[in-house]
Every structure is written in C-alpha cells, then in structure tokens.
Design a protein around this motif. Sequence first.
Motif, PDB file in Angstrom:
ATOM      1  N   ASP A  20       0.867  -1.180   0.000  1.00  0.00           N
ATOM      2  CA  ASP A  20       0.000   0.000   0.000  1.00  0.00           C
ATOM      3  C   ASP A  20       0.902   1.227   0.000  1.00  0.00           C
ATOM      4  O   ASP A  20       1.459   1.590   1.019  1.00  0.00           O
ATOM      5  CB  ASP A  20      -0.924   0.009   1.215  1.00  0.00           C
ATOM      6  CG  ASP A  20      -1.954   1.131   1.143  1.00  0.00           C
ATOM      7  OD1 ASP A  20      -2.184   1.642   0.038  1.00  0.00           O
ATOM      8  OD2 ASP A  20      -2.509   1.471   2.187  1.00  0.00           O
ATOM      9  N   SER A  23      -2.265   5.433   0.365  1.00  0.00           N
ATOM     10  CA  SER A  23      -2.994   5.793   1.583  1.00  0.00           C
ATOM     11  C   SER A  23      -3.747   4.590   2.117  1.00  0.00           C
ATOM     12  O   SER A  23      -4.005   3.631   1.398  1.00  0.00           O
ATOM     13  CB  SER A  23      -3.966   6.934   1.306  1.00  0.00           C
ATOM     14  OG  SER A  23      -5.069   6.465   0.568  1.00  0.00           O
ATOM     15  N   LEU A  24      -4.101   4.666   3.362  1.00  0.00           N
ATOM     16  CA  LEU A  24      -4.845   3.587   3.997  1.00  0.00           C
ATOM     17  C   LEU A  24      -6.223   3.425   3.368  1.00  0.00           C
ATOM     18  O   LEU A  24      -6.710   2.312   3.223  1.00  0.00           O
ATOM     19  CB  LEU A  24      -4.977   3.863   5.495  1.00  0.00           C
ATOM     20  CG  LEU A  24      -5.639   2.785   6.327  1.00  0.00           C
ATOM     21  CD1 LEU A  24      -4.873   1.469   6.203  1.00  0.00           C
ATOM     22  CD2 LEU A  24      -5.701   3.211   7.777  1.00  0.00           C
ATOM     23  N   SER A  25      -6.832   4.512   2.937  1.00  0.00           N
ATOM     24  CA  SER A  25      -8.171   4.419   2.345  1.00  0.00           C
ATOM     25  C   SER A  25      -8.160   3.656   1.019  1.00  0.00           C
ATOM     26  O   SER A  25      -9.083   2.906   0.725  1.00  0.00           O
ATOM     27  CB  SER A  25      -8.784   5.798   2.166  1.00  0.00           C
ATOM     28  OG  SER A  25      -8.000   6.576   1.302  1.00  0.00           O
ATOM     29  N   LEU A  26      -7.110   3.817   0.217  1.00  0.00           N
ATOM     30  CA  LEU A  26      -7.010   3.050  -1.033  1.00  0.00           C
ATOM     31  C   LEU A  26      -6.774   1.577  -0.739  1.00  0.00           C
ATOM     32  O   LEU A  26      -7.298   0.705  -1.432  1.00  0.00           O
ATOM     33  CB  LEU A  26      -5.894   3.601  -1.916  1.00  0.00           C
ATOM     34  CG  LEU A  26      -6.119   4.981  -2.509  1.00  0.00           C
ATOM     35  CD1 LEU A  26      -4.924   5.396  -3.358  1.00  0.00           C
ATOM     36  CD2 LEU A  26      -7.387   5.045  -3.321  1.00  0.00           C
ATOM     37  N   LYS A  28      -7.865  -0.015   1.932  1.00  0.00           N
ATOM     38  CA  LYS A  28      -9.154  -0.541   2.394  1.00  0.00           C
ATOM     39  C   LYS A  28     -10.098  -0.783   1.226  1.00  0.00           C
ATOM     40  O   LYS A  28     -10.826  -1.769   1.191  1.00  0.00           O
ATOM     41  CB  LYS A  28      -9.794   0.419   3.395  1.00  0.00           C
ATOM     42  CG  LYS A  28      -9.131   0.404   4.748  1.00  0.00           C
ATOM     43  CD  LYS A  28      -9.827   1.367   5.691  1.00  0.00           C
ATOM     44  CE  LYS A  28      -9.171   1.384   7.055  1.00  0.00           C
ATOM     45  NZ  LYS A  28      -9.838   2.325   7.963  1.00  0.00           N
ATOM     46  N   GLU A  29     -10.090   0.104   0.259  1.00  0.00           N
ATOM     47  CA  GLU A  29     -10.947  -0.060  -0.918  1.00  0.00           C
ATOM     48  C   GLU A  29     -10.502  -1.264  -1.746  1.00  0.00           C
ATOM     49  O   GLU A  29     -11.336  -2.010  -2.269  1.00  0.00           O
ATOM     50  CB  GLU A  29     -10.940   1.209  -1.773  1.00  0.00           C
ATOM     51  CG  GLU A  29     -11.823   1.138  -2.988  1.00  0.00           C
ATOM     52  CD  GLU A  29     -13.309   0.974  -2.685  1.00  0.00           C
ATOM     53  OE1 GLU A  29     -14.062   0.712  -3.634  1.00  0.00           O
ATOM     54  OE2 GLU A  29     -13.724   1.101  -1.519  1.00  0.00           O
ATOM     55  N   ARG A  32     -11.847  -4.272  -0.028  1.00  0.00           N
ATOM     56  CA  ARG A  32     -13.294  -4.356  -0.221  1.00  0.00           C
ATOM     57  C   ARG A  32     -13.638  -4.909  -1.599  1.00  0.00           C
ATOM     58  O   ARG A  32     -14.522  -5.755  -1.752  1.00  0.00           O
ATOM     59  CB  ARG A  32     -13.943  -2.978  -0.047  1.00  0.00           C
ATOM     60  CG  ARG A  32     -15.468  -3.022  -0.040  1.00  0.00           C
ATOM     61  CD  ARG A  32     -16.072  -1.642  -0.190  1.00  0.00           C
ATOM     62  NE  ARG A  32     -15.853  -1.060  -1.508  1.00  0.00           N
ATOM     63  CZ  ARG A  32     -16.531  -1.379  -2.613  1.00  0.00           C
ATOM     64  NH1 ARG A  32     -17.462  -2.305  -2.578  1.00  0.00           N
ATOM     65  NH2 ARG A  32     -16.258  -0.791  -3.753  1.00  0.00           N
TER      66      ARG A  32
END
Length: 62
Positions: A20, A23-26, A28-29, A32
Amino acid sequence: MVKFVVNETGVLTDIKLAKDSYSLSLGKESLRLVKAMPKWYPGLKNGKAVKVKWSIPITFRL
C-alpha cells in the motif's frame, strides 16, 4: 497489491494487503473490492481441486 487464496470450492480466503504505497483508504478499498468478487474456479492438480495463492495489482486513477 492484494494477496489471497482461492480454496478448493472457489471461495477467496486469507485476503491481505501486500503493498500500500498511497494511503490507507485506497488499501481498504482494494480489500473491499477483492472481498466482493464472486467465486473463482479452483486450481486443479491431477484432476483434483486444490488451494492456489494469488496476488493481483489494483490500480486507481485519481
């Protein structure tokens, strides 16, 4: 980069983030998206279904 295992029934298990860089949000996506995938065809060895490890890159265009 996301790593996972396709088990003998085609279900994705052991889904993990291998890399990664943004970012952490990418990340997580990415997890998902892989968790939402339908069943895969399991690997075959000597005509018998076996577990297979996979890793796939996921690219986002921002």
